[in-house]
Design a protein around this motif. Sequence first.
Motif, PDB file in Angstrom:
ATOM      1  N   MET A   1       0.810  -1.207   0.000  1.00 28.06           N
ATOM      2  CA  MET A   1       0.000   0.000   0.000  1.00 28.06           C
ATOM      3  C   MET A   1       0.852   1.269   0.000  1.00 28.06           C
ATOM      4  O   MET A   1       0.465   2.223  -0.650  1.00 28.06           O
ATOM      5  CB  MET A   1      -0.943  -0.057   1.204  1.00 28.06           C
ATOM      6  CG  MET A   1      -1.926   1.060   1.239  1.00 28.06           C
ATOM      7  SD  MET A   1      -2.990   0.970  -0.215  1.00 28.06           S
ATOM      8  CE  MET A   1      -3.944   2.404   0.000  1.00 28.06           C
ATOM      9  N   PRO A   2       1.999   1.316   0.670  1.00 29.94           N
ATOM     10  CA  PRO A   2       2.804   2.532   0.625  1.00 29.94           C
ATOM     11  C   PRO A   2       3.253   2.877  -0.800  1.00 29.94           C
ATOM     12  O   PRO A   2       3.296   4.046  -1.172  1.00 29.94           O
ATOM     13  CB  PRO A   2       4.009   2.225   1.495  1.00 29.94           C
ATOM     14  CG  PRO A   2       3.565   1.156   2.405  1.00 29.94           C
ATOM     15  CD  PRO A   2       2.566   0.355   1.631  1.00 29.94           C
ATOM     16  N   PHE A   3       3.576   1.849  -1.597  1.00 35.62           N
ATOM     17  CA  PHE A   3       3.994   2.104  -2.973  1.00 35.62           C
ATOM     18  C   PHE A   3       2.862   2.753  -3.765  1.00 35.62           C
ATOM     19  O   PHE A   3       3.064   3.755  -4.450  1.00 35.62           O
ATOM     20  CB  PHE A   3       4.429   0.801  -3.648  1.00 35.62           C
ATOM     21  CG  PHE A   3       4.683   0.956  -5.119  1.00 35.62           C
ATOM     22  CD1 PHE A   3       5.823   1.596  -5.576  1.00 35.62           C
ATOM     23  CD2 PHE A   3       3.775   0.475  -6.043  1.00 35.62           C
ATOM     24  CE1 PHE A   3       6.047   1.752  -6.925  1.00 35.62           C
ATOM     25  CE2 PHE A   3       3.998   0.623  -7.395  1.00 35.62           C
ATOM     26  CZ  PHE A   3       5.142   1.260  -7.837  1.00 35.62           C
ATOM     27  N   TYR A   4       1.679   2.183  -3.686  1.00 29.17           N
ATOM     28  CA  TYR A   4       0.538   2.705  -4.439  1.00 29.17           C
ATOM     29  C   TYR A   4       0.125   4.087  -3.935  1.00 29.17           C
ATOM     30  O   TYR A   4      -0.276   4.943  -4.717  1.00 29.17           O
ATOM     31  CB  TYR A   4      -0.641   1.732  -4.378  1.00 29.17           C
ATOM     32  CG  TYR A   4      -0.327   0.432  -5.063  1.00 29.17           C
ATOM     33  CD1 TYR A   4      -0.190   0.378  -6.449  1.00 29.17           C
ATOM     34  CD2 TYR A   4      -0.144  -0.735  -4.342  1.00 29.17           C
ATOM     35  CE1 TYR A   4       0.110  -0.805  -7.093  1.00 29.17           C
ATOM     36  CE2 TYR A   4       0.146  -1.933  -4.978  1.00 29.17           C
ATOM     37  CZ  TYR A   4       0.268  -1.956  -6.349  1.00 29.17           C
ATOM     38  OH  TYR A   4       0.571  -3.118  -6.978  1.00 29.17           O
ATOM     39  N   GLY A   5       0.223   4.299  -2.659  1.00 23.74           N
ATOM     40  CA  GLY A   5      -0.071   5.619  -2.108  1.00 23.74           C
ATOM     41  C   GLY A   5       0.905   6.665  -2.624  1.00 23.74           C
ATOM     42  O   GLY A   5       0.511   7.788  -2.964  1.00 23.74           O
ATOM     43  N   THR A   6       2.182   6.311  -2.685  1.00 30.77           N
ATOM     44  CA  THR A   6       3.200   7.219  -3.196  1.00 30.77           C
ATOM     45  C   THR A   6       2.959   7.533  -4.664  1.00 30.77           C
ATOM     46  O   THR A   6       3.055   8.689  -5.094  1.00 30.77           O
ATOM     47  CB  THR A   6       4.604   6.597  -3.022  1.00 30.77           C
ATOM     48  OG1 THR A   6       4.790   6.263  -1.647  1.00 30.77           O
ATOM     49  CG2 THR A   6       5.686   7.543  -3.486  1.00 30.77           C
ATOM     50  N   VAL A   7       2.618   6.508  -5.435  1.00 33.94           N
ATOM     51  CA  VAL A   7       2.327   6.717  -6.850  1.00 33.94           C
ATOM     52  C   VAL A   7       1.108   7.617  -7.004  1.00 33.94           C
ATOM     53  O   VAL A   7       1.097   8.542  -7.827  1.00 33.94           O
ATOM     54  CB  VAL A   7       2.108   5.369  -7.565  1.00 33.94           C
ATOM     55  CG1 VAL A   7       1.567   5.566  -8.972  1.00 33.94           C
ATOM     56  CG2 VAL A   7       3.404   4.584  -7.601  1.00 33.94           C
ATOM     57  N   LEU A   8       0.077   7.388  -6.218  1.00 39.01           N
ATOM     58  CA  LEU A   8      -1.140   8.190  -6.290  1.00 39.01           C
ATOM     59  C   LEU A   8      -0.859   9.654  -5.962  1.00 39.01           C
ATOM     60  O   LEU A   8      -1.303  10.557  -6.667  1.00 39.01           O
ATOM     61  CB  LEU A   8      -2.190   7.620  -5.332  1.00 39.01           C
ATOM     62  CG  LEU A   8      -3.583   8.216  -5.426  1.00 39.01           C
ATOM     63  CD1 LEU A   8      -4.187   7.936  -6.789  1.00 39.01           C
ATOM     64  CD2 LEU A   8      -4.463   7.646  -4.335  1.00 39.01           C
ATOM     65  N   VAL A   9      -0.095   9.894  -4.920  1.00 36.99           N
ATOM     66  CA  VAL A   9       0.260  11.266  -4.552  1.00 36.99           C
ATOM     67  C   VAL A   9       1.093  11.905  -5.661  1.00 36.99           C
ATOM     68  O   VAL A   9       0.862  13.067  -6.042  1.00 36.99           O
ATOM     69  CB  VAL A   9       1.009  11.301  -3.203  1.00 36.99           C
ATOM     70  CG1 VAL A   9       1.636  12.654  -2.952  1.00 36.99           C
ATOM     71  CG2 VAL A   9       0.066  10.930  -2.079  1.00 36.99           C
ATOM     72  N   GLY A  10       2.030  11.164  -6.202  1.00 36.49           N
ATOM     73  CA  GLY A  10       2.866  11.688  -7.289  1.00 36.49           C
ATOM     74  C   GLY A  10       2.053  12.056  -8.520  1.00 36.49           C
ATOM     75  O   GLY A  10       2.301  13.084  -9.153  1.00 36.49           O
ATOM     76  N   VAL A  11       1.068  11.241  -8.855  1.00 38.40           N
ATOM     77  CA  VAL A  11       0.220  11.521 -10.012  1.00 38.40           C
ATOM     78  C   VAL A  11      -0.585  12.796  -9.781  1.00 38.40           C
ATOM     79  O   VAL A  11      -0.698  13.646 -10.675  1.00 38.40           O
ATOM     80  CB  VAL A  11      -0.702  10.318 -10.307  1.00 38.40           C
ATOM     81  CG1 VAL A  11      -1.809  10.687 -11.271  1.00 38.40           C
ATOM     82  CG2 VAL A  11       0.115   9.163 -10.857  1.00 38.40           C
ATOM     83  N   PHE A  12      -1.152  12.949  -8.598  1.00 40.27           N
ATOM     84  CA  PHE A  12      -1.925  14.158  -8.309  1.00 40.27           C
ATOM     85  C   PHE A  12      -1.049  15.406  -8.311  1.00 40.27           C
ATOM     86  O   PHE A  12      -1.444  16.446  -8.830  1.00 40.27           O
ATOM     87  CB  PHE A  12      -2.676  14.029  -6.982  1.00 40.27           C
ATOM     88  CG  PHE A  12      -3.940  13.236  -7.115  1.00 40.27           C
ATOM     89  CD1 PHE A  12      -5.003  13.705  -7.873  1.00 40.27           C
ATOM     90  CD2 PHE A  12      -4.061  12.017  -6.491  1.00 40.27           C
ATOM     91  CE1 PHE A  12      -6.167  12.983  -7.999  1.00 40.27           C
ATOM     92  CE2 PHE A  12      -5.218  11.274  -6.614  1.00 40.27           C
ATOM     93  CZ  PHE A  12      -6.282  11.754  -7.370  1.00 40.27           C
ATOM     94  N   VAL A  13       0.139  15.300  -7.759  1.00 42.71           N
ATOM     95  CA  VAL A  13       1.056  16.443  -7.760  1.00 42.71           C
ATOM     96  C   VAL A  13       1.430  16.809  -9.197  1.00 42.71           C
ATOM     97  O   VAL A  13       1.423  17.987  -9.572  1.00 42.71           O
ATOM     98  CB  VAL A  13       2.312  16.144  -6.910  1.00 42.71           C
ATOM     99  CG1 VAL A  13       3.395  17.175  -7.131  1.00 42.71           C
ATOM    100  CG2 VAL A  13       1.934  16.065  -5.442  1.00 42.71           C
ATOM    101  N   ALA A  14       1.737  15.808 -10.014  1.00 37.35           N
ATOM    102  CA  ALA A  14       2.077  16.070 -11.414  1.00 37.35           C
ATOM    103  C   ALA A  14       0.896  16.676 -12.160  1.00 37.35           C
ATOM    104  O   ALA A  14       1.072  17.577 -12.988  1.00 37.35           O
ATOM    105  CB  ALA A  14       2.523  14.776 -12.098  1.00 37.35           C
ATOM    106  N   ALA A  15      -0.315  16.212 -11.871  1.00 39.93           N
ATOM    107  CA  ALA A  15      -1.502  16.743 -12.536  1.00 39.93           C
ATOM    108  C   ALA A  15      -1.756  18.201 -12.158  1.00 39.93           C
ATOM    109  O   ALA A  15      -2.323  18.962 -12.932  1.00 39.93           O
ATOM    110  CB  ALA A  15      -2.716  15.893 -12.188  1.00 39.93           C
ATOM    111  N   ILE A  16      -1.337  18.589 -10.989  1.00 42.77           N
ATOM    112  CA  ILE A  16      -1.519  19.977 -10.553  1.00 42.77           C
ATOM    113  C   ILE A  16      -0.411  20.873 -11.099  1.00 42.77           C
ATOM    114  O   ILE A  16      -0.662  21.992 -11.529  1.00 42.77           O
ATOM    115  CB  ILE A  16      -1.572  20.047  -9.012  1.00 42.77           C
ATOM    116  CG1 ILE A  16      -2.854  19.382  -8.513  1.00 42.77           C
ATOM    117  CG2 ILE A  16      -1.476  21.470  -8.522  1.00 42.77           C
ATOM    118  CD1 ILE A  16      -2.890  19.144  -7.021  1.00 42.77           C
TER     119      ILE A  16
END
Length: 100
Positions: A1-16
């Motif tokens: 779960m930490p890996f997927y959470g990190t990826v999810l946060v990274g995607v949102f940051v990149a999208a912003i």
Amino acid sequence: MPFYGTVLVGVFVAAIICPRIPPLSKMKNEYYGPVGKQIKEEVPNNQSTLSFAFERAVQKAAQSDKPVQIVKKRIVQCNGYLARDASDCDGDWYTGTNHC
């Protein structure tokens, strides 16, 4: 779960961040002149943007194939690709067109 959470946060940051840096931030928000605007995207005054978007999404989903039909089509498509020799075909795997 930490890996997927990190990826999810990274995607949102990149999208912003990405739309706000050049060259994306310098692009004009206009349509190609000869063709012009071909879609209706004005939100009615008596409706919120979210409810309008949800309504349009539901209308579009109602026009699509049922999930079972989509799966059946993809199985048939995959079997077709596995059954023939790909070396003598120049098909487009994404759209399903082939030129054998």
